[in-house]
Scaffold this motif. Structure first.
Motif, PDB file in Angstrom:
ATOM      1  N   LEU A  57     105.955   8.087  20.823  1.00  0.00           N
ATOM      2  CA  LEU A  57     107.264   7.733  20.349  1.00  0.00           C
ATOM      3  C   LEU A  57     108.121   7.071  21.644  1.00  0.00           C
ATOM      4  O   LEU A  57     108.786   5.992  21.302  1.00  0.00           O
ATOM      5  CB  LEU A  57     108.089   8.819  19.822  1.00  0.00           C
ATOM      6  N   LYS A  58     107.842   7.278  22.850  1.00  0.00           N
ATOM      7  CA  LYS A  58     108.752   6.659  23.752  1.00  0.00           C
ATOM      8  C   LYS A  58     107.942   5.827  24.616  1.00  0.00           C
ATOM      9  O   LYS A  58     106.902   5.753  25.083  1.00  0.00           O
ATOM     10  CB  LYS A  58     108.837   8.049  24.765  1.00  0.00           C
ATOM     11  N   ASP A  59     108.829   4.555  24.843  1.00  0.00           N
ATOM     12  CA  ASP A  59     108.105   3.433  25.324  1.00  0.00           C
ATOM     13  C   ASP A  59     108.086   3.500  26.853  1.00  0.00           C
ATOM     14  O   ASP A  59     107.608   2.418  27.348  1.00  0.00           O
ATOM     15  CB  ASP A  59     109.151   2.069  24.987  1.00  0.00           C
ATOM     16  N   ALA A  98      99.139  -1.826  16.662  1.00  0.00           N
ATOM     17  CA  ALA A  98     100.062  -1.476  15.440  1.00  0.00           C
ATOM     18  C   ALA A  98     100.816  -0.047  15.786  1.00  0.00           C
ATOM     19  O   ALA A  98     101.416   0.464  15.018  1.00  0.00           O
ATOM     20  CB  ALA A  98      99.314  -1.094  14.330  1.00  0.00           C
ATOM     21  N   TYR A  99     100.474   0.634  17.012  1.00  0.00           N
ATOM     22  CA  TYR A  99     100.925   2.006  17.366  1.00  0.00           C
ATOM     23  C   TYR A  99     101.934   1.656  18.343  1.00  0.00           C
ATOM     24  O   TYR A  99     102.263   2.656  19.249  1.00  0.00           O
ATOM     25  CB  TYR A  99      99.762   2.708  17.646  1.00  0.00           C
ATOM     26  N   GLY A 100     102.172   0.492  18.858  1.00  0.00           N
ATOM     27  CA  GLY A 100     102.994   0.229  20.294  1.00  0.00           C
ATOM     28  C   GLY A 100     104.099  -0.678  19.590  1.00  0.00           C
ATOM     29  O   GLY A 100     103.841  -1.655  18.958  1.00  0.00           O
ATOM     30  N   GLU A 143     108.913   0.891  14.715  1.00  0.00           N
ATOM     31  CA  GLU A 143     108.366   1.442  13.880  1.00  0.00           C
ATOM     32  C   GLU A 143     106.989   1.688  14.180  1.00  0.00           C
ATOM     33  O   GLU A 143     106.436   2.603  13.706  1.00  0.00           O
ATOM     34  CB  GLU A 143     108.429   0.407  12.515  1.00  0.00           C
ATOM     35  N   ASN A 144     106.306   0.778  14.908  1.00  0.00           N
ATOM     36  CA  ASN A 144     105.034   1.061  15.479  1.00  0.00           C
ATOM     37  C   ASN A 144     104.950   2.291  16.280  1.00  0.00           C
ATOM     38  O   ASN A 144     103.837   3.073  16.198  1.00  0.00           O
ATOM     39  CB  ASN A 144     104.496  -0.082  16.393  1.00  0.00           C
ATOM     40  N   ARG A 145     105.843   2.579  17.147  1.00  0.00           N
ATOM     41  CA  ARG A 145     105.674   3.816  18.081  1.00  0.00           C
ATOM     42  C   ARG A 145     105.731   4.993  17.370  1.00  0.00           C
ATOM     43  O   ARG A 145     105.334   6.001  17.644  1.00  0.00           O
ATOM     44  CB  ARG A 145     107.027   3.699  19.279  1.00  0.00           C
TER      45      ARG A 145
END
Length: 249
Positions: free
Chosen positions: A70-72, A80-82, A86-88
């Motif tokens: 969740l946290k960048d 697609a997961y970063g 939405e991706n995170r």
């Protein structure tokens, strides 16, 4: 300040709770070989709540895996997961959907810690990130949202964040956690800023925490030296108020 609202029953999905005090998950490092819960675990939870299983809480907080996505500050992925909000959020939402499909939304809850710096992770856009996450969790119909307000086990005002916005966006049960005492719990319930209040560390030294809060009795401190690891000492040997009174007499 006292208000019996904290001690009145509450309907959570298919469950009827006897009061609005819930036990937050706590790391105690008491598992045995193979990370199997020790024989003391059932005793510990039966002293404080119940030792049965009525549902699943997905841990998306405190810098653990789902929170890292969740946290960048931790999620540097370019797939697609970063990247985008939405991706995170994708992995948490996929995990939640899978659990809901398996056991039902009325037995699924999610724990979040939007601004907690636990385990060294943080978000550059926590309000936007978690507003989106909560909207999606609400759409999935999970029975409750369990929110660590502030720094886990630390100050509630660690960073600017509108927790009331999460409360308003989520149509189901909102559980507030972190740094609550009787007065704060009572006022937040009276202001309709929460439905249930999760206590963590106060439960360690007070297996009868609800009764102590209800009667206004003093709370016992826990021993920091036995907080993590070890056996029964500092885990299941804290006396209730009645037991302490009997010993004193």
């Amino acid at each position: 300040m006292t208000d019996q609202n904290l001690f009145t029953p509450y309907t959570l999905g298919a469950l009827t709770l006897s009061n609005r005090v819930v036990l937050a998950p706590l790391t105690r490092n008491r598992a045995g070989e193979g990370f199997v819960p020790s024989e003391f675990a059932a005793t510990y939870y039966s002293q404080r709540a119940s030792a049965g299983f009525d549902g699943v809480e997905i841990h998306g907080a405190n810098g653990y895996l789902l929170d890292q996505f969740l946290k960048d500050s931790a999620n540097l992925r370019t797939d697609a997961y970063g990247g985008s909000i939405e991706n995170r959020a994708r992995l948490l939402l996929e995990v939640t959907a899978a659990v809901v499909n398996e056991i039902g939304a009325d037995r699924t809850g999610v724990r979040l810690s939007p601004v907690s710096p636990a385990n060294g992770v943080s978000s550059s856009d926590p309000q936007a990130q978690f507003d989106y996450v909560v909207d999606q969790l609400d759409a999935l119909g999970v029975v409750y949202l369990h929110v660590v307000e502030g720094a886990t086990g630390g100050p509630r005002d660690v960073a600017p964040f509108d927790f009331g916005a999460l409360r308003q966006r989520f149509k189901h049960t909102y559980i507030a956690n972190n740094g609550y005492d009787l007065d704060l719990a009572t006022s937040r319930l009276a202001e309709d800023q929460a439905d249930l209040i999760a206590f963590g560390r106060p439960f360690i030294g007070n297996p009868d925490l609800v009764e102590r809060l209800k009667s206004g009795a003093p709370l016992s401190a826990f021993n920091p030296a036995t907080l993590y690891g070890g056996g029964s000492a500092g885990y299941i040997d804290y006396p209730t108020l009645a037991e302490s009174s009997a010993t004193a007499s």
